[in-house]
Design a protein around this motif. Structure first.
Motif, PDB file in Angstrom:
ATOM      1  N   LYS A  13      49.994  64.725  33.029  1.00 16.60           N
ATOM      2  CA  LYS A  13      50.235  64.652  34.474  1.00 16.60           C
ATOM      3  C   LYS A  13      51.594  65.253  34.829  1.00 16.60           C
ATOM      4  O   LYS A  13      51.729  65.941  35.857  1.00 16.60           O
ATOM      5  N   GLY A  61      51.187  68.921  34.588  1.00 18.62           N
ATOM      6  CA  GLY A  61      50.108  69.463  35.409  1.00 18.62           C
ATOM      7  C   GLY A  61      48.974  70.087  34.618  1.00 18.62           C
ATOM      8  O   GLY A  61      48.304  71.002  35.120  1.00 18.62           O
ATOM      9  N   VAL A  62      48.723  69.586  33.393  1.00 12.98           N
ATOM     10  CA  VAL A  62      47.664  70.163  32.555  1.00 12.98           C
ATOM     11  C   VAL A  62      46.798  69.049  31.971  1.00 12.98           C
ATOM     12  O   VAL A  62      47.259  67.926  31.773  1.00 12.98           O
ATOM     13  N   LYS A 102      41.129  67.638  35.220  1.00 17.85           N
ATOM     14  CA  LYS A 102      42.329  67.297  35.974  1.00 17.85           C
ATOM     15  C   LYS A 102      43.482  67.015  35.023  1.00 17.85           C
ATOM     16  O   LYS A 102      43.279  66.774  33.824  1.00 17.85           O
ATOM     17  N   PRO A 103      44.728  67.010  35.506  1.00 21.03           N
ATOM     18  CA  PRO A 103      45.876  66.752  34.629  1.00 21.03           C
ATOM     19  C   PRO A 103      45.803  65.401  33.926  1.00 21.03           C
ATOM     20  O   PRO A 103      45.228  64.435  34.448  1.00 21.03           O
TER      21      PRO A 103
END
Length: 386
Positions: free
Chosen positions: A110, A113-114, A345-346
């Protein structure tokens, strides 16, 4: 970034059927949900499923929390070694450590952002194929389960065996007749047999198209595992014998099996599970994921690990479809080929449903593996001569 709080919740959710194997049975899946909060507002989730839930919860608060508070959650390797000190004395610590490790990866993904799979080397595959799990029930019930599972898209069936050769042969033969010759079977005695018993039983079952036999002898008996492997044509896989990185190393050196069943919980987290996969990859050993009946957070972690490695070429186990509900806001859905899609999603890529967490934290049920056999004083044992 610093860790500011660590919270835990113990939940129980009923299975859709009794999960009975050679070692015992369970009516409920249990999850120890771990939440790690940070001073930057990023929250990570981890899940311990398997064994020792109440003990693991106490261990996290009494032993691990003092080591983690105020630390940088992005420094996973450092925190792994700092907390793993407890493994020198007791492999039980792997269970609570796995939930902590999982939450740290969720935070780091998170923060950057990955998805977590990017932290493990990138995405090699986008889906995880799953086996159809058949536990020890009456023949008619298991045949009906097999037909249903193949209809749902499962291309491999894993069948629990171990107590009675003739009954197991009847079950397997009836299932084979029902689903046809093309669906391979994995059979799992859960350590029930002695080496000689394993050789005798496997030779009789080989005509039924076995993909491999999982953990036929007790976990500690690597020599017995090798003895069986050399005496039968069917490949073997290690489950209870492959809980730690050192276990994987010993199995690879002995050339005892051709597949590892990997568990994030039992190995101590994503970090160590990834190392087991690396050993297998180096030694030319296949990997599949084993299952205790993961909830949403645990299943997400499994999917990210599978996504990040070429070594998961075969269908993996999951009891996710045997649990009546999940505590996620958006539970996973099996596609027409019985595959689960890796979150994009992250972090782990999942969010909780707080109302469900609260509801399932109130449920009581039998989540410990307990003896359920032919008599009140029946207790299963490993390594039986039958």
């Amino acid at each position: 970034m610093r860790i500011t709080a660590i919270q835990t919740r113990l939940m129980r959710i009923p299975f859709t059927e009794l999960l009975r194997a050679a070692y015992g049975a369970r009516t409920h899946a249990s999850y120890l949900l771990v939440t790690i909060e940070t001073d930057e507002g990023i929250v990570g989730y981890g899940e311990h499923d398997g064994l020792f839930y109440e003990t693991a919860e106490a261990f996290i608060h009494s032993e691990l929390k003092p080591l983690l508070m105020g630390e940088d959650p992005l420094q996973i390797e450092f925190l792994t070694h700092k907390t793993e000190h407890f493994l020198l004395w007791n492999t039980f610590a792997a269970y609570p450590l796995s939930a902590i490790d999982m939450a740290l990866y969720d935070i780091k993904g998170k923060a950057l952002g990955v998805p977590v799979y990017e932290l493990l080397g990138g995405q090699y595959r986008a889906k995880m194929e799953t086996t159809g799990l058949i536990h020890l029930h009456d023949v008619e019930e298991d045949v009906a389960s097999a037909i249903r599972l193949v209809g749902q898209g499962h291309k491999v069936l894993k069948v629990k065996v171990g107590f009675d050769l003739e009954k197991d042969m009847e079950r397997l033969t009836e299932i084979r007749d029902a689903v046809g010759p093309a669906i391979p079977f994995r059979i799992d005695p859960n350590m029930a047999w002695s080496p000689k018993t394993a050789v005798r039983w496997i030779r009789r079952m080989e005509k039924l198209n076995l993909q491999w036999v999982e953990q036929p002898v007790p976990a500690w008996d690597i020599e017995g595992l090798v003895e069986v492997a050399r005496a039968v044509d069917t490949p073997l896989s290690a489950d209870e014998s492959c809980m730690t990185v050192r276990d994987a190393w010993r199995l690879a050196e002995a050339r005892a099996v051709e597949a590892f069943n990997v568990y994030i919980t039992e190995s101590g987290g994503i970090t160590r599970a990834r190392e087991i996969v690396a050993i297998a990859n180096t030694a030319g050993i296949a990997c599949v994921m084993g299952t205790w009946g993961e909830g949403g957070v645990g299943q997400a972690a499994v999917l990210h690990l599978v996504a990040s490695s070429r070594n998961f070429e075969h269908a993996s186990d999951t009891a996710y479809g045997l649990v009546k509900d999940d505590y996620l806001a958006s539970p996973f859905i099996f596609d027409k080929d019985a595959c689960l899609t890796v979150p994009q999603k992250p972090g782990l890529g999942v969010e909780l449903a707080p109302a469900k967490v609260d509801r399932y934290a109130q449920i009581e049920g039998e989540d410990r593996v307990f003896a359920k056999g032919p008599g009140d004083r029946f207790i299963p044992r490993s390594g039986m001569i039958l």
